[in-house]
Design an enzyme around this catalytic site. Structure first.
Site, PDB file in Angstrom:
ATOM      1  N   GLU A 200       0.998  -1.121   0.017  1.00  0.00           N
ATOM      2  CA  GLU A 200      -0.096   0.196   0.066  1.00  0.00           C
ATOM      3  C   GLU A 200       0.867   1.260  -0.165  1.00  0.00           C
ATOM      4  O   GLU A 200       1.083   1.916  -1.104  1.00  0.00           O
ATOM      5  CB  GLU A 200      -0.923  -0.159   1.083  1.00  0.00           C
ATOM      6  CG  GLU A 200      -1.795   1.372   1.162  1.00  0.00           C
ATOM      7  CD  GLU A 200      -2.593   1.261   2.587  1.00  0.00           C
ATOM      8  OE1 GLU A 200      -3.681   2.096   2.694  1.00  0.00           O
ATOM      9  OE2 GLU A 200      -2.338   0.767   3.530  1.00  0.00           O
ATOM     10  N   ASP A 278     -12.320  -0.777   2.996  1.00  0.00           N
ATOM     11  CA  ASP A 278     -11.312  -0.546   3.831  1.00  0.00           C
ATOM     12  C   ASP A 278     -11.832   0.094   4.987  1.00  0.00           C
ATOM     13  O   ASP A 278     -12.119  -0.653   6.014  1.00  0.00           O
ATOM     14  CB  ASP A 278     -10.183   0.474   2.987  1.00  0.00           C
ATOM     15  CG  ASP A 278      -9.029   0.233   4.007  1.00  0.00           C
ATOM     16  OD1 ASP A 278      -8.773  -0.340   4.861  1.00  0.00           O
ATOM     17  OD2 ASP A 278      -8.012   0.907   3.423  1.00  0.00           O
ATOM     18  N   ASP A 279     -11.880   1.449   5.200  1.00  0.00           N
ATOM     19  CA  ASP A 279     -12.440   2.122   6.484  1.00  0.00           C
ATOM     20  C   ASP A 279     -13.599   3.148   5.828  1.00  0.00           C
ATOM     21  O   ASP A 279     -13.251   4.337   5.815  1.00  0.00           O
ATOM     22  CB  ASP A 279     -11.360   2.901   7.270  1.00  0.00           C
ATOM     23  CG  ASP A 279     -10.109   2.052   7.885  1.00  0.00           C
ATOM     24  OD1 ASP A 279     -10.175   1.285   8.736  1.00  0.00           O
ATOM     25  OD2 ASP A 279      -9.320   1.784   7.011  1.00  0.00           O
TER      26      ASP A 279
END
Length: 337
Positions: A200, A278-279
């Site tokens: 990432e 993801d978030d």
């Protein structure tokens, strides 16, 4: 895009990269703070949303850990899980494999059992209410020590029948997968599958380590794999699933804009790429928002979207008969729409 958005809305899909603590919306954060008498450094929902402006992963993590302080009881964790599953059901998610970070809670005095009991109650309720199946993935915080990860794995042992896999998240740079090689080996001995965030913010070398040292079953993010053509070939040959998170990549400046996101290149290279949120509370979008953003910015068509959904089932940890059933439903949906 209107027709494509409608197609995405009903497209059956699995979500494989979602941090349950990262689905804590500001409204729920305030409600839990009031319920538990917890002080938070914000005066309004608007202040929280204004704070959700990050220049890198660490800026995000700082506020992420602050927000988690409101999670105190089993009920809190159940409510957190159900809030996510309600949103997931609205996005036609039929299966989810969710991350949780026990060290975020145990390090502030919340027992491991409190967090997992609440999450499992939410997962069970989601199946009853929405028909969504789910699996739980325990993530180690990579900025903490190997010793701390081993302690967490020990705490998890009474719950291994409800934990599908271990993962590795938090600050990537300076914390290579090799740091946790022995913990992942122990997890494998315990019968757990392995996933890891790699590539990432960290380099392609971290992806090689995740493959060769942690022996992962699935790669979380993996964008920087594209920097290494030999690695791309290996990932394609092995059909290693990548759980890519476009809006997260944009928010954390992994890509400067969606116009240059590599999801279409990943598909062309034969990678088993999936799209995930993801978030979502922090990054401005649940799974369908990620599908729409990627489709619009990179010109993805229906066949691409079906491939992404198919990959989400193929990359899941469901047994083959359940995968096959989901794939049959997906093909029927694609044929009818």
């Amino acid at each position: 895009m209107t027709d494509l958005a409608a197609f995405i809305a009903g497209l059956p899909k699995a979500e494989l990269h979602m941090h349950i603590e990262g689905s804590l919306e500001p409204e729920l954060m305030f409600a839990l703070a009031r319920r538990n008498g917890v002080d938070i450094p914000f005066n309004s929902v608007e202040e929280v949303r204004a704070a959700y402006s990050f220049s890198n992963l660490q800026d995000f993590l700082d506020i992420y850990y602050q927000g988690a302080n409101v999670l105190q009881t089993e009920e809190d964790f159940r409510d957190l899980a159900m809030a996510y599953f309600d949103r997931a059901a609205a996005d036609s998610v039929v299966h989810a494999e969710i991350f949780f970070d026990p060290q975020t809670h145990t390090d502030r005095g919340i027992p491991f059992d409190t967090a997992i009991k609440g999450l499992l109650a939410g997962m069970d309720e989601a199946r009853a209410r929405h028909g969504i199946t789910s699996r739980l993935i325990l993530c180690f915080l990579r900025h903490l020590s190997e010793e701390a990860a081993f302690e967490t794995l020990t705490q998890a042992e009474p719950w291994l029948d409800r934990i599908e896999a271990v993962g590795l998240d938090s600050s990537e740079l300076g914390h290579p997968p090799s740091k946790f090689e022995r913990v992942f080996a122990r997890a494998a001995e315990l019968g757990l599958k392995r996933v890891a965030h790699a590539g990432e913010e960290g380099p392609a070398d971290y992806v090689w380590e995740a493959l060769d040292l942690l022996h992962i079953d699935r790669l979380d993010h993996g964008n920087r794999s594209l920097d290494d053509s030999a690695l791309v070939r290996r990932l394609a040959d092995e059909q290693m699933t990548l759980t890519v998170c476009p809006l997260s990549n944009l928010k954390l400046c992994v890509v400067p804009s969606m116009d240059v996101h590599p999801v279409d290149r990943m598909l062309r290279e034969g990678l088993r790429v999936t799209l995930n949120s993801d978030d979502p509370a922090y990054f401005g979008g649940y799974v369908n928002d990620n599908f729409r953003a990627a489709a619009e910015a990179r010109g993805l068509g229906r066949d691409d979207l079906v491939t992404l959904a198919r990959n989400s089932f193929l990359g899941s940890f469901l047994p083959k008969d359940e995968v096959d059933a989901h794939l049959a439903n997906l093909e029927a949906y694609a044929a009818a729409n």
